[in-house]
Scaffold this active site. Structure first.
Site, mmCIF file in Angstrom:
data_model
loop_
_atom_site.group_PDB
_atom_site.id
_atom_site.type_symbol
_atom_site.label_atom_id
_atom_site.label_comp_id
_atom_site.label_asym_id
_atom_site.label_seq_id
_atom_site.Cartn_x
_atom_site.Cartn_y
_atom_site.Cartn_z
ATOM 1 N N GLY A 292 34.328 69.050 60.689
ATOM 2 C CA GLY A 292 32.917 69.226 60.336
ATOM 3 C C GLY A 292 32.435 70.663 60.356
ATOM 4 O O GLY A 292 31.332 70.950 59.923
ATOM 5 N N CYS B 180 27.357 43.201 39.930
ATOM 6 C CA CYS B 180 27.827 43.925 38.750
ATOM 7 C C CYS B 180 27.880 42.973 37.560
ATOM 8 O O CYS B 180 28.463 41.893 37.646
ATOM 9 C CB CYS B 180 29.198 44.524 39.006
ATOM 10 S SG CYS B 180 29.940 45.247 37.515
ATOM 11 N N CYS C 227 31.855 42.739 36.411
ATOM 12 C CA CYS C 227 32.908 42.162 37.256
ATOM 13 C C CYS C 227 32.353 41.261 38.352
ATOM 14 O O CYS C 227 33.112 40.650 39.088
ATOM 15 C CB CYS C 227 33.776 43.261 37.857
ATOM 16 S SG CYS C 227 33.002 44.118 39.237
ATOM 17 N N CYS D 218 29.185 48.493 38.186
ATOM 18 C CA CYS D 218 29.835 49.315 39.198
ATOM 19 C C CYS D 218 29.840 50.778 38.766
ATOM 20 O O CYS D 218 30.145 51.089 37.609
ATOM 21 C CB CYS D 218 31.291 48.883 39.389
ATOM 22 S SG CYS D 218 31.506 47.255 40.079
ATOM 23 N N CYS E 213 35.931 48.470 38.907
ATOM 24 C CA CYS E 213 35.320 47.460 38.045
ATOM 25 C C CYS E 213 36.365 46.912 37.044
ATOM 26 O O CYS E 213 36.500 45.704 36.863
ATOM 27 C CB CYS E 213 34.146 48.068 37.295
ATOM 28 S SG CYS E 213 33.042 46.864 36.541
HETATM 29 ZN ZN ZN Z 1 31.926 45.945 38.357
#
Ligand code: ZN
Lengths: 257, 313
Positions: free
Chosen positions: B56, B265, B268, B290, B296
């Site tokens: 970090g 989505c 999908c 997506c 997807c």
């Molecule tokens: Zn998708």
């Protein structure tokens, strides 16, 4: 009172060829207000910055009676320890509010920042603390989400005070906190400061060019000229019966900032 | 920024890989594997090692001029160029997609300068350079995710002085970060920061995750992959080693939360992925799909395989 809150011993500062502050020592007791009075260039602001560890002293020591470990030499602390002290048990009220506030962040966040820095992670409690402190400094809590950029000069100074007092410090440094304000605004701020310092038993070192500020707020005062403390004592005694020629001059004339 | 500036090596993509590098050399004169010279790569690797050792923490590095303008991911490209080897398989995504101009150009840049194999499949890749997303498919040990970072300093907006922010990191004084979140709640009633949502890494350093949606923040936590971050213009590199604690900041009464959608989505049916809303027609019709195009497509193919099984040979 058992021990001083702050013991300043032989601090001094040289800027190049110029000795800005000769070796200076004093004690400050819990709840005591000390005014440091002098003209521009007298070394009063240098002294304030040295004892608040905002400027490195060429000599000496500053011992503060810390809550956890008793008297500690502030100059020997790490930077992290100094900064933690500065945002917990100390406060610093600047002459210019922009130096002490985040001007574009809401009043509530300005007050809450110290608490967040100490790990407060509850929004509701932060709101409650901010509301409480805005009221204590006589700012309408409905302004909690407004940024100080939209505040008047007097409100900005009061917000700066609230931002400092939220961690209930025992010592506050103030650098000309009322200068630049209208006379009536000044009077209101001085009343507020007097009230808060009494209620919270707050000790303070107030640097000012204004003898009226010293008279109203402080129990003790130091008069500085050319980097030297020329007279020190109880405020009423110094102002009513000045011993040093320079103090006599100040008292008899109007001191310029 | 002009798109043309990045078309530095115009060349047909159909050229076979082996001959491509040779052809490039012939066209452009001598150039090194992955464009950067070996000294520069070593310098960047040293910065990367330091970054991995201090999760970090922003390590300054001597950012080089790249044949792409800032904003096109020169920081990420330099990191990728310093860690890539001939046997690596590279995936490049931009906003989750392998097919945007930015992704295509960066992929092409490395195809030409390294001849490594590229892929769109998340699990096939050994290196994934990304802008603004973490793939939906969970990453695995041995993979490296390289983020393009525009603004590495999470406190920059509230504290523009660099010396000051460096000190705040050094002393772990992070009240300022919660001031930012407090201001969100005061203004909007909730933490409105949805991208580049600040995180605390390994209980020590506050870090900008780059402009990924906060939806992706939980994926950074204890991730088996190595996560590297490069900011070209700001000349900073930082890292999250595998299996490192990454905590999104919040308040007890306003905790960190990821985005949620009422929709799935439209392509999908995924309900667990980051969705983009797209306008489908002039009448203002909308659908959610997506943002991770490979995720997807993989799901769509799997569904097609189930609904119409391949006939026996
Ligand atoms: Zn998708």
């Amino acid at each position: 009172m058992s021990a001083p809150l702050l013991q300043v011993r032989d601090v001094s500062k040289r800027f190049g060829d110029q000795l800005a502050l000769h070796s200076t020592s004093f004690d400050l007791w819990p709840g005591e207000i000390l005014a440091v009075v002098g003209e521009s260039g007298s070394g009063k602001t240098t002294l304030l910055n040295l004892i608040a560890a905002r400027l490195r002293s060429d000599s000496g020591s500053v011992h503060f009676d810390t809550r956890d470990q008793g008297l500690q030499d502030v100059f020997k602390m790490t930077q992290a320890e100094q900064r933690l002290l500065a945002r917990t048990d100390w406060g610093f009220v600047h002459q210019h509010a922009a130096d002490g506030l985040r001007m574009d962040v809401s009043a509530g966040a300005n007050v809450g920042e110290r608490l967040m820095g100490l790990g407060e992670r509850h929004y509701g409690r932060l709101r409650a603390a901010a509301t409480h402190w805005l009221q204590r400094v006589e700012i309408d809590p409905s302004r909690i989400d407004d940024a100080p950029r939209n505040f008047s000069g007097g409100m900005r100074q009061r917000l700066q005070i609230a931002r400092n007092l939220v961690t209930k410090p025992r010592l506050v440094f103030m650098d000309e906190p009322t200068s630049g304000l209208d006379v009536s605004v000044q009077a209101r701020l001085l009343d507020l400061l007097r009230q808060l310092t009494r209620q919270m038993q707050l000790a303070a070192v107030i640097v000012t060019h204004d003898l009226a500020v010293a008279r109203l707020l402080s129990q003790r005062m130091m008069v500085m000229q050319k980097g030297v403390v020329v007279e020190a004592g109880l405020t009423d005694q110094v102002l009513d019966d000045p011993q040093h020629a320079y103090t006599q001059l100040l008292v008899s004339s109007v001191l310029q900032p | 920024m002009s798109q043309q500036t990045i078309e530095v090596h115009p060349m047909p993509l159909t050229t076979p890989q082996e001959s491509r590098v040779a052809e490039m050399s012939a066209l452009d004169g001598e150039f090194n594997f992955a464009y950067l010279d070996e000294r520069t790569k070593r310098m960047i690797r040293r910065a990367l090692l330091k970054a991995v050792a201090i999760p970090g923490y922003q390590v300054p590095f001597g950012s080089r001029e790249m044949p792409l303008p800032y904003g096109w991911g020169t920081g990420g490209i330099q990191v990728t160029a310093s860690v890539i080897g001939p046997n690596d398989v590279l995936k490049v995504i931009d906003q989750g997609s392998d097919d945007t101009v930015n992704a295509v150009n960066i992929r092409r840049f490395f195809e030409r300068t390294t001849a490594v194999r590229t892929t769109t499949a998340t699990l096939e890749a050994t290196l994934i350079q990304t802008r603004h997303r973490i793939p939906e498919t969970p990453l695995q040990e041995g993979q490296v995710l390289i983020y393009q970072v525009p603004v590495p300093e999470p406190m920059q907006r509230l504290e523009p002085r660099e010396a000051e922010t460096r000190m705040l990191h050094g002393l772990a004084e992070y009240g300022l970060m919660h001031v930012k979140l407090y201001e969100d709640i005061a203004r909007y009633g909730h933490i409105a920061t949805t991208y580049d949502y600040p995180v605390l890494v390994n209980d020590r350093y506050i870090m900008s995750p780059s402009p990924i949606p906060k939806f992706d923040n939980p994926k950074m936590h204890m991730n088996p992959a190595l996560q590297l971050f490069g900011a070209g213009r700001e000349k900073r590199i930082y890292a999250v080693p595998p299996y490192t604690k990454v905590e999104s900041l919040g308040f007890e009464d306003h905790p960190f939360e990821v985005q949620r959608w009422d929709a799935a989505c439209a392509l999908c049916g995924a309900e667990d992925s980051f969705l983009d809303e797209i306008v489908t027609d002039d009448a203002g019709g909308r659908m959610h799909v997506c943002s991770d195009s490979h995720y997807c497509e993989t799901r769509q193919q799997a569904q097609a395989a189930i609904s119409s099984p391949v006939e026996a040979p």
